[in-house]
Design a protein around this motif. Sequence first.
Motif, PDB file in Angstrom:
ATOM      1  N   LYS A 174       0.415  19.573-105.978  1.00 25.34           N
ATOM      2  CA  LYS A 174       0.515  19.536-107.445  1.00 25.34           C
ATOM      3  C   LYS A 174       1.985  19.492-107.874  1.00 25.34           C
ATOM      4  N   ILE A 175       2.824  20.232-107.170  1.00 24.12           N
ATOM      5  CA  ILE A 175       4.256  20.251-107.481  1.00 24.12           C
ATOM      6  C   ILE A 175       4.864  18.869-107.243  1.00 24.12           C
ATOM      7  N   LYS A 176       4.514  18.254-106.115  1.00 29.81           N
ATOM      8  CA  LYS A 176       5.045  16.927-105.798  1.00 29.81           C
ATOM      9  C   LYS A 176       4.587  15.898-106.838  1.00 29.81           C
ATOM     10  N   LYS A 177       3.335  16.007-107.261  1.00 31.03           N
ATOM     11  CA  LYS A 177       2.802  15.071-108.259  1.00 31.03           C
ATOM     12  C   LYS A 177       3.553  15.197-109.583  1.00 31.03           C
ATOM     13  N   ALA A 178       3.791  16.431-110.020  1.00 28.41           N
ATOM     14  CA  ALA A 178       4.514  16.658-111.281  1.00 28.41           C
ATOM     15  C   ALA A 178       5.950  16.174-111.168  1.00 28.41           C
ATOM     16  N   ASP A 203      -0.958  36.606-105.415  1.00 28.16           N
ATOM     17  CA  ASP A 203      -1.151  36.213-104.018  1.00 28.16           C
ATOM     18  C   ASP A 203      -1.841  34.865-103.891  1.00 28.16           C
ATOM     19  N   ARG A 204      -2.686  34.538-104.872  1.00 35.04           N
ATOM     20  CA  ARG A 204      -3.448  33.293-104.785  1.00 35.04           C
ATOM     21  C   ARG A 204      -3.314  32.507-106.078  1.00 35.04           C
ATOM     22  N   LEU A 205      -3.291  31.184-105.949  1.00 33.24           N
ATOM     23  CA  LEU A 205      -3.187  30.317-107.114  1.00 33.24           C
ATOM     24  C   LEU A 205      -4.380  30.504-108.047  1.00 33.24           C
ATOM     25  N   GLN A 206      -5.540  30.806-107.484  1.00 27.93           N
ATOM     26  CA  GLN A 206      -6.760  30.955-108.262  1.00 27.93           C
ATOM     27  C   GLN A 206      -6.610  32.005-109.352  1.00 27.93           C
ATOM     28  N   THR A 207      -5.803  33.037-109.091  1.00 34.71           N
ATOM     29  CA  THR A 207      -5.611  34.108-110.069  1.00 34.71           C
ATOM     30  C   THR A 207      -5.012  33.573-111.359  1.00 34.71           C
ATOM     31  N   TYR A 208      -4.144  32.569-111.261  1.00 32.71           N
ATOM     32  CA  TYR A 208      -3.546  31.989-112.459  1.00 32.71           C
ATOM     33  C   TYR A 208      -4.592  31.273-113.308  1.00 32.71           C
ATOM     34  N   TYR A 209      -5.542  30.630-112.657  1.00 30.97           N
ATOM     35  CA  TYR A 209      -6.625  29.959-113.402  1.00 30.97           C
ATOM     36  C   TYR A 209      -7.487  30.984-114.146  1.00 30.97           C
ATOM     37  N   GLY A 261       2.683  32.760-116.506  1.00 29.99           N
ATOM     38  CA  GLY A 261       2.217  31.722-115.606  1.00 29.99           C
ATOM     39  C   GLY A 261       3.090  31.465-114.400  1.00 29.99           C
ATOM     40  N   LEU A 262       2.700  30.440-113.661  1.00 30.38           N
ATOM     41  CA  LEU A 262       3.390  30.074-112.438  1.00 30.38           C
ATOM     42  C   LEU A 262       4.848  29.727-112.705  1.00 30.38           C
ATOM     43  N   TYR A 298      -1.112  29.473-124.822  1.00 29.69           N
ATOM     44  CA  TYR A 298      -1.078  30.411-123.693  1.00 29.69           C
ATOM     45  C   TYR A 298      -1.923  29.926-122.522  1.00 29.69           C
ATOM     46  N   LYS A 299      -3.046  29.305-122.813  1.00 24.17           N
ATOM     47  CA  LYS A 299      -3.880  28.765-121.727  1.00 24.17           C
ATOM     48  C   LYS A 299      -3.102  27.687-120.961  1.00 24.17           C
ATOM     49  N   THR A 300      -2.394  26.849-121.710  1.00 29.87           N
ATOM     50  CA  THR A 300      -1.596  25.786-121.083  1.00 29.87           C
ATOM     51  C   THR A 300      -0.527  26.375-120.173  1.00 29.87           C
ATOM     52  N   ILE A 301       0.112  27.426-120.629  1.00 31.11           N
ATOM     53  CA  ILE A 301       1.169  28.064-119.844  1.00 31.11           C
ATOM     54  C   ILE A 301       0.606  28.697-118.576  1.00 31.11           C
ATOM     55  N   MET A 302      -0.578  29.262-118.652  1.00 34.51           N
ATOM     56  CA  MET A 302      -1.154  29.995-117.525  1.00 34.51           C
ATOM     57  C   MET A 302      -1.859  29.093-116.524  1.00 34.51           C
ATOM     58  N   ASP A 303      -2.386  27.969-116.948  1.00 30.59           N
ATOM     59  CA  ASP A 303      -3.139  27.079-116.064  1.00 30.59           C
ATOM     60  C   ASP A 303      -2.158  26.238-115.236  1.00 30.59           C
ATOM     61  N   PRO A 304      -2.130  26.399-113.908  1.00 34.03           N
ATOM     62  CA  PRO A 304      -1.172  25.649-113.074  1.00 34.03           C
ATOM     63  C   PRO A 304      -1.253  24.137-113.251  1.00 34.03           C
ATOM     64  N   ASP A 305      -2.459  23.604-113.455  1.00 34.73           N
ATOM     65  CA  ASP A 305      -2.605  22.159-113.609  1.00 34.73           C
ATOM     66  C   ASP A 305      -1.961  21.662-114.902  1.00 34.73           C
TER      67      ASP A 305
END
Length: 319
Positions: A73-77, A104-110, A193-194, A227-234
Amino acid sequence: MKKLILVILGLTLAATLFAADAATLVPAGNRNAEQPDIPGASSRRTQATNTTFQAKYRKVYALLQNDADLRGKIKKAATAYGIDPLHIVGAIVGEHTYNVDAYDRLQTYYVKAISYLSSKLSFAYDGEDITDFVQRPEFKKCAGMSDSYDLWECREQVWNHSFRGKSVGGESFPDDRFGATFFQPYYAGQTFGLGQLNPLTALQMSDLVHKVSGLPKLDVADPNSVYKTIMDPDLTLPYVAATIRKSIDAYKSIAGFDISGNPGLTATLYNVGNPEQRAYALKAENDKRRGAGEPEKLPEENYYGWLVNDKLPELKALF
Protein backbone atom coordinates in the motif's frame (compact mmCIF):
# COMPACT_ATOMS: atom_id res chain seq x y z
CA MET A 1 18.46 22.39 -41.48
CA LYS A 2 21.81 21.85 -39.76
CA LYS A 3 21.59 25.35 -38.29
CA LEU A 4 18.07 24.65 -37.00
CA ILE A 5 19.22 21.45 -35.30
CA LEU A 6 22.07 23.33 -33.61
CA VAL A 7 19.61 25.98 -32.37
CA ILE A 8 17.29 23.30 -30.98
CA LEU A 9 20.21 21.53 -29.31
CA GLY A 10 21.35 24.81 -27.84
CA LEU A 11 17.91 25.59 -26.45
CA THR A 12 17.63 22.09 -25.01
CA LEU A 13 21.03 22.41 -23.34
CA ALA A 14 20.12 25.83 -21.98
CA ALA A 15 16.87 24.47 -20.57
CA THR A 16 18.76 21.57 -18.97
CA LEU A 17 21.33 23.90 -17.44
CA PHE A 18 18.59 26.22 -16.19
CA ALA A 19 16.76 23.29 -14.56
CA ALA A 20 20.00 22.20 -12.91
CA ASP A 21 20.63 25.74 -11.63
CA ALA A 22 17.03 26.17 -10.53
CA ALA A 23 17.21 23.54 -7.80
CA THR A 24 20.24 22.45 -5.79
CA LEU A 25 20.14 18.74 -5.06
CA VAL A 26 20.43 18.23 -1.31
CA PRO A 27 22.80 15.32 -0.57
CA ALA A 28 21.53 12.24 1.22
CA GLY A 29 22.22 11.85 4.94
CA ASN A 30 22.26 14.17 7.92
CA ARG A 31 23.86 17.61 8.05
CA ASN A 32 24.20 17.31 11.85
CA ALA A 33 26.79 14.86 13.19
CA GLU A 34 24.73 14.30 16.33
CA GLN A 35 20.97 14.09 16.77
CA PRO A 36 19.40 17.49 17.55
CA ASP A 37 17.68 17.78 20.93
CA ILE A 38 14.42 15.88 21.34
CA PRO A 39 11.61 18.06 22.76
CA GLY A 40 10.81 17.52 26.42
CA ALA A 41 7.14 16.86 25.64
CA SER A 42 8.09 13.87 23.49
CA SER A 43 10.37 12.50 26.21
CA ARG A 44 7.73 12.96 28.90
CA ARG A 45 5.07 11.28 26.75
CA THR A 46 7.33 8.30 26.17
CA GLN A 47 8.29 8.00 29.85
CA ALA A 48 4.65 8.25 30.87
CA THR A 49 3.85 5.12 28.85
CA ASN A 50 6.77 3.29 30.45
CA THR A 51 8.67 2.72 27.23
CA THR A 52 11.65 4.12 25.29
CA PHE A 53 12.21 5.69 21.89
CA GLN A 54 14.22 2.66 20.82
CA ALA A 55 11.41 0.28 21.85
CA LYS A 56 8.85 2.40 19.96
CA TYR A 57 11.06 2.42 16.88
CA ARG A 58 11.45 -1.36 16.98
CA LYS A 59 7.68 -1.72 17.33
CA VAL A 60 6.80 0.35 14.27
CA TYR A 61 9.64 -1.29 12.32
CA ALA A 62 8.20 -4.70 13.17
CA LEU A 63 4.76 -3.60 11.93
CA LEU A 64 6.28 -2.62 8.59
CA GLN A 65 8.54 -5.67 8.41
CA ASN A 66 5.79 -8.19 9.17
CA ASP A 67 3.09 -6.77 6.90
CA ALA A 68 3.82 -7.16 3.18
CA ASP A 69 0.34 -5.85 2.39
CA LEU A 70 1.10 -2.59 4.19
CA ARG A 71 4.37 -2.22 2.33
CA GLY A 72 2.48 -2.75 -0.91
CA LYS A 73 0.00 0.00 0.00
CA ILE A 74 2.89 2.35 0.80
CA LYS A 75 4.57 1.64 -2.54
CA LYS A 76 1.28 2.21 -4.39
CA ALA A 77 0.72 5.59 -2.69
CA ALA A 78 4.32 6.63 -3.30
CA THR A 79 4.09 5.79 -7.00
CA ALA A 80 0.87 7.77 -7.40
CA TYR A 81 2.50 10.92 -6.00
CA GLY A 82 5.91 10.41 -7.64
CA ILE A 83 7.94 9.97 -4.47
CA ASP A 84 10.20 7.27 -3.04
CA PRO A 85 8.27 5.02 -0.59
CA LEU A 86 11.00 5.73 1.98
CA HIS A 87 9.55 9.22 2.39
CA ILE A 88 6.25 7.72 3.56
CA VAL A 89 8.05 5.15 5.72
CA GLY A 90 10.13 7.93 7.28
CA ALA A 91 7.02 9.89 8.25
CA ILE A 92 5.38 6.81 9.78
CA VAL A 93 8.52 5.76 11.66
CA GLY A 94 9.16 9.25 13.00
CA GLU A 95 5.60 9.73 14.22
CA HIS A 96 5.44 6.37 15.97
CA THR A 97 8.87 6.75 17.54
CA TYR A 98 8.39 10.24 18.96
CA ASN A 99 4.61 10.62 19.06
CA VAL A 100 2.51 7.55 19.84
CA ASP A 101 3.15 3.80 19.84
CA ALA A 102 2.23 1.92 16.70
CA TYR A 103 -0.47 -0.72 16.93
CA ASP A 104 0.80 -4.26 16.55
CA ARG A 105 -1.46 -5.01 13.60
CA LEU A 106 -2.71 -2.93 10.68
CA GLN A 107 -6.21 -4.30 11.27
CA THR A 108 -6.46 -2.27 14.49
CA TYR A 109 -6.34 0.95 12.47
CA TYR A 110 -9.33 -0.18 10.40
CA VAL A 111 -11.28 -0.97 13.57
CA LYS A 112 -10.44 2.46 14.99
CA ALA A 113 -11.54 4.11 11.75
CA ILE A 114 -14.99 2.57 11.99
CA SER A 115 -15.29 3.59 15.65
CA TYR A 116 -15.06 7.26 14.72
CA LEU A 117 -18.35 7.01 12.85
CA SER A 118 -20.23 6.10 16.01
CA SER A 119 -19.81 9.35 17.94
CA LYS A 120 -20.78 12.86 16.95
CA LEU A 121 -17.68 15.00 16.54
CA SER A 122 -17.41 18.73 15.91
CA PHE A 123 -14.71 21.16 14.86
CA ALA A 124 -15.35 24.09 17.16
CA TYR A 125 -13.92 26.43 19.79
CA ASP A 126 -15.88 27.67 22.77
CA GLY A 127 -19.17 26.62 21.18
CA GLU A 128 -18.49 28.25 17.79
CA ASP A 129 -18.30 25.81 14.89
CA ILE A 130 -15.45 26.30 12.42
CA THR A 131 -17.93 26.65 9.57
CA ASP A 132 -19.35 29.75 11.31
CA PHE A 133 -15.97 31.04 12.48
CA VAL A 134 -14.51 31.28 8.95
CA GLN A 135 -17.48 33.44 7.88
CA ARG A 136 -16.11 36.27 10.01
CA PRO A 137 -15.02 39.35 8.01
CA GLU A 138 -11.34 38.73 8.75
CA PHE A 139 -11.47 35.70 6.43
CA LYS A 140 -12.90 37.64 3.48
CA LYS A 141 -9.60 37.56 1.56
CA CYS A 142 -9.73 33.74 1.52
CA ALA A 143 -13.20 33.55 0.00
CA GLY A 144 -12.07 33.47 -3.61
CA MET A 145 -9.67 30.56 -3.16
CA SER A 146 -10.94 27.32 -4.62
CA ASP A 147 -8.02 24.95 -3.98
CA SER A 148 -8.30 23.33 -0.55
CA TYR A 149 -4.59 23.81 0.21
CA ASP A 150 -4.60 27.54 -0.58
CA LEU A 151 -7.93 28.02 1.20
CA TRP A 152 -6.90 26.44 4.50
CA GLU A 153 -3.40 27.93 4.34
CA CYS A 154 -5.03 31.35 4.00
CA ARG A 155 -7.40 30.67 6.88
CA GLU A 156 -4.53 29.51 9.06
CA GLN A 157 -2.61 32.72 8.32
CA VAL A 158 -5.67 34.81 9.18
CA TRP A 159 -5.94 32.93 12.47
CA ASN A 160 -2.27 33.62 13.26
CA HIS A 161 -2.43 37.31 12.37
CA SER A 162 -5.89 38.31 13.56
CA PHE A 163 -6.97 35.93 16.33
CA ARG A 164 -4.17 33.91 17.89
CA GLY A 165 -3.52 35.16 21.42
CA LYS A 166 -5.69 38.24 20.84
CA SER A 167 -8.99 39.65 21.98
CA VAL A 168 -11.44 40.29 19.14
CA GLY A 169 -14.81 41.89 19.78
CA GLY A 170 -14.43 41.26 23.50
CA GLU A 171 -13.69 37.56 22.96
CA SER A 172 -10.26 36.18 23.88
CA PHE A 173 -8.61 33.51 21.74
CA PRO A 174 -5.85 31.14 22.86
CA ASP A 175 -2.23 31.61 21.81
CA ASP A 176 -2.21 28.24 20.08
CA ARG A 177 -2.18 26.72 16.61
CA PHE A 178 -5.28 26.88 14.43
CA GLY A 179 -5.34 23.07 14.22
CA ALA A 180 -5.03 22.62 17.98
CA THR A 181 -7.77 25.17 18.69
CA PHE A 182 -10.48 24.05 16.27
CA PHE A 183 -9.60 20.65 14.86
CA GLN A 184 -8.94 18.33 17.78
CA PRO A 185 -12.16 17.66 19.67
CA TYR A 186 -10.57 15.05 21.96
CA TYR A 187 -7.60 16.99 23.29
CA ALA A 188 -5.17 19.55 21.90
CA GLY A 189 -2.15 18.24 20.05
CA GLN A 190 -3.69 14.90 19.16
CA THR A 191 -3.03 13.38 15.77
CA PHE A 192 -4.39 10.13 14.44
CA GLY A 193 -3.82 7.02 12.41
CA LEU A 194 -0.92 5.34 10.72
CA GLY A 195 0.41 8.66 9.45
CA GLN A 196 -0.54 10.59 12.61
CA LEU A 197 -2.20 13.25 10.49
CA ASN A 198 -4.13 16.11 12.01
CA PRO A 199 -7.51 17.08 10.51
CA LEU A 200 -6.34 20.48 9.27
CA THR A 201 -3.57 18.90 7.18
CA ALA A 202 -6.06 16.41 5.74
CA LEU A 203 -8.42 19.25 4.79
CA GLN A 204 -5.56 21.10 3.08
CA MET A 205 -4.64 18.05 0.99
CA SER A 206 -8.22 17.13 0.07
CA ASP A 207 -8.21 18.52 -3.49
CA LEU A 208 -4.82 17.06 -4.40
CA VAL A 209 -5.82 13.63 -3.11
CA HIS A 210 -9.14 13.85 -4.94
CA LYS A 211 -7.32 14.73 -8.18
CA VAL A 212 -4.56 12.07 -7.91
CA SER A 213 -6.27 9.23 -6.04
CA GLY A 214 -9.91 9.89 -6.82
CA LEU A 215 -10.99 9.88 -3.17
CA PRO A 216 -14.02 11.96 -2.18
CA LYS A 217 -13.28 15.53 -1.12
CA LEU A 218 -13.36 16.13 2.62
CA ASP A 219 -16.01 18.40 4.10
CA VAL A 220 -15.13 20.43 7.20
CA ALA A 221 -18.83 20.22 8.17
CA ASP A 222 -18.48 16.43 8.46
CA PRO A 223 -15.76 15.83 11.09
CA ASN A 224 -16.61 12.14 11.44
CA SER A 225 -15.68 11.40 7.84
CA VAL A 226 -12.48 13.43 8.25
CA TYR A 227 -11.45 11.30 11.22
CA LYS A 228 -12.40 8.07 9.47
CA THR A 229 -10.21 9.10 6.52
CA ILE A 230 -7.28 9.79 8.84
CA MET A 231 -7.65 6.46 10.66
CA ASP A 232 -8.27 4.18 7.66
CA PRO A 233 -4.86 3.13 6.21
CA ASP A 234 -6.30 2.76 2.70
CA LEU A 235 -7.50 6.37 2.83
CA THR A 236 -4.78 8.02 4.90
CA LEU A 237 -1.69 6.85 2.97
CA PRO A 238 -2.54 9.01 -0.08
CA TYR A 239 -2.85 11.97 2.31
CA VAL A 240 0.57 11.22 3.79
CA ALA A 241 2.04 10.99 0.28
CA ALA A 242 0.33 14.22 -0.81
CA THR A 243 1.65 16.08 2.25
CA ILE A 244 5.20 14.96 1.43
CA ARG A 245 4.77 15.82 -2.27
CA LYS A 246 3.72 19.35 -1.27
CA SER A 247 6.86 19.76 0.87
CA ILE A 248 9.16 18.60 -1.92
CA ASP A 249 7.48 20.93 -4.42
CA ALA A 250 7.57 23.90 -2.04
CA TYR A 251 11.28 23.60 -1.33
CA LYS A 252 12.07 23.21 -5.03
CA SER A 253 9.94 26.08 -6.34
CA ILE A 254 10.46 28.52 -3.45
CA ALA A 255 13.84 27.82 -1.84
CA GLY A 256 15.54 26.23 -4.85
CA PHE A 257 16.38 22.93 -3.17
CA ASP A 258 15.57 19.44 -4.40
CA ILE A 259 14.99 17.41 -1.21
CA SER A 260 13.48 14.40 -3.00
CA GLY A 261 16.54 12.27 -2.22
CA ASN A 262 16.58 12.97 1.51
CA PRO A 263 13.79 11.24 3.52
CA GLY A 264 15.09 12.82 6.73
CA LEU A 265 14.25 16.28 5.41
CA THR A 266 10.78 15.36 4.22
CA ALA A 267 10.20 13.65 7.59
CA THR A 268 11.31 16.84 9.35
CA LEU A 269 8.81 18.91 7.36
CA TYR A 270 6.11 16.33 7.96
CA ASN A 271 6.81 16.75 11.67
CA VAL A 272 6.97 20.56 11.86
CA GLY A 273 4.49 21.47 9.09
CA ASN A 274 4.16 24.76 7.16
CA PRO A 275 6.66 23.79 4.41
CA GLU A 276 5.96 26.86 2.27
CA GLN A 277 6.60 29.32 5.10
CA ARG A 278 9.81 27.49 6.00
CA ALA A 279 10.91 27.44 2.36
CA TYR A 280 10.38 31.20 2.11
CA ALA A 281 12.36 31.72 5.34
CA LEU A 282 15.24 29.62 4.00
CA LYS A 283 15.19 31.50 0.69
CA ALA A 284 15.34 34.84 2.53
CA GLU A 285 18.29 33.66 4.62
CA ASN A 286 20.17 32.44 1.56
CA ASP A 287 19.47 35.67 -0.34
CA LYS A 288 21.20 37.52 2.53
CA ARG A 289 24.06 35.03 2.54
CA ARG A 290 24.64 35.40 -1.18
CA GLY A 291 24.55 39.18 -0.82
CA ALA A 292 27.26 38.93 1.83
CA GLY A 293 29.34 36.55 -0.28
CA GLU A 294 28.66 33.64 2.09
CA PRO A 295 27.86 30.05 1.06
CA GLU A 296 24.17 29.11 1.01
CA LYS A 297 22.68 27.17 3.88
CA LEU A 298 21.31 23.72 3.07
CA PRO A 299 18.03 22.53 4.63
CA GLU A 300 18.68 20.68 7.88
CA GLU A 301 16.90 17.81 9.58
CA ASN A 302 15.50 18.03 13.11
CA TYR A 303 15.70 15.26 15.72
CA TYR A 304 12.85 13.38 14.01
CA GLY A 305 14.33 13.52 10.51
CA TRP A 306 17.79 12.75 11.89
CA LEU A 307 16.55 9.38 13.14
CA VAL A 308 15.02 8.58 9.74
CA ASN A 309 18.29 9.26 7.92
CA ASP A 310 20.27 7.42 10.58
CA LYS A 311 18.06 4.33 10.20
CA LEU A 312 17.84 4.56 6.40
CA PRO A 313 19.82 1.36 5.68
CA GLU A 314 17.34 -0.60 7.85
CA LEU A 315 14.36 1.13 6.30
CA LYS A 316 15.63 0.50 2.76
CA ALA A 317 15.91 -3.19 3.60
CA LEU A 318 12.11 -3.28 4.02
CA PHE A 319 11.75 -2.74 0.28
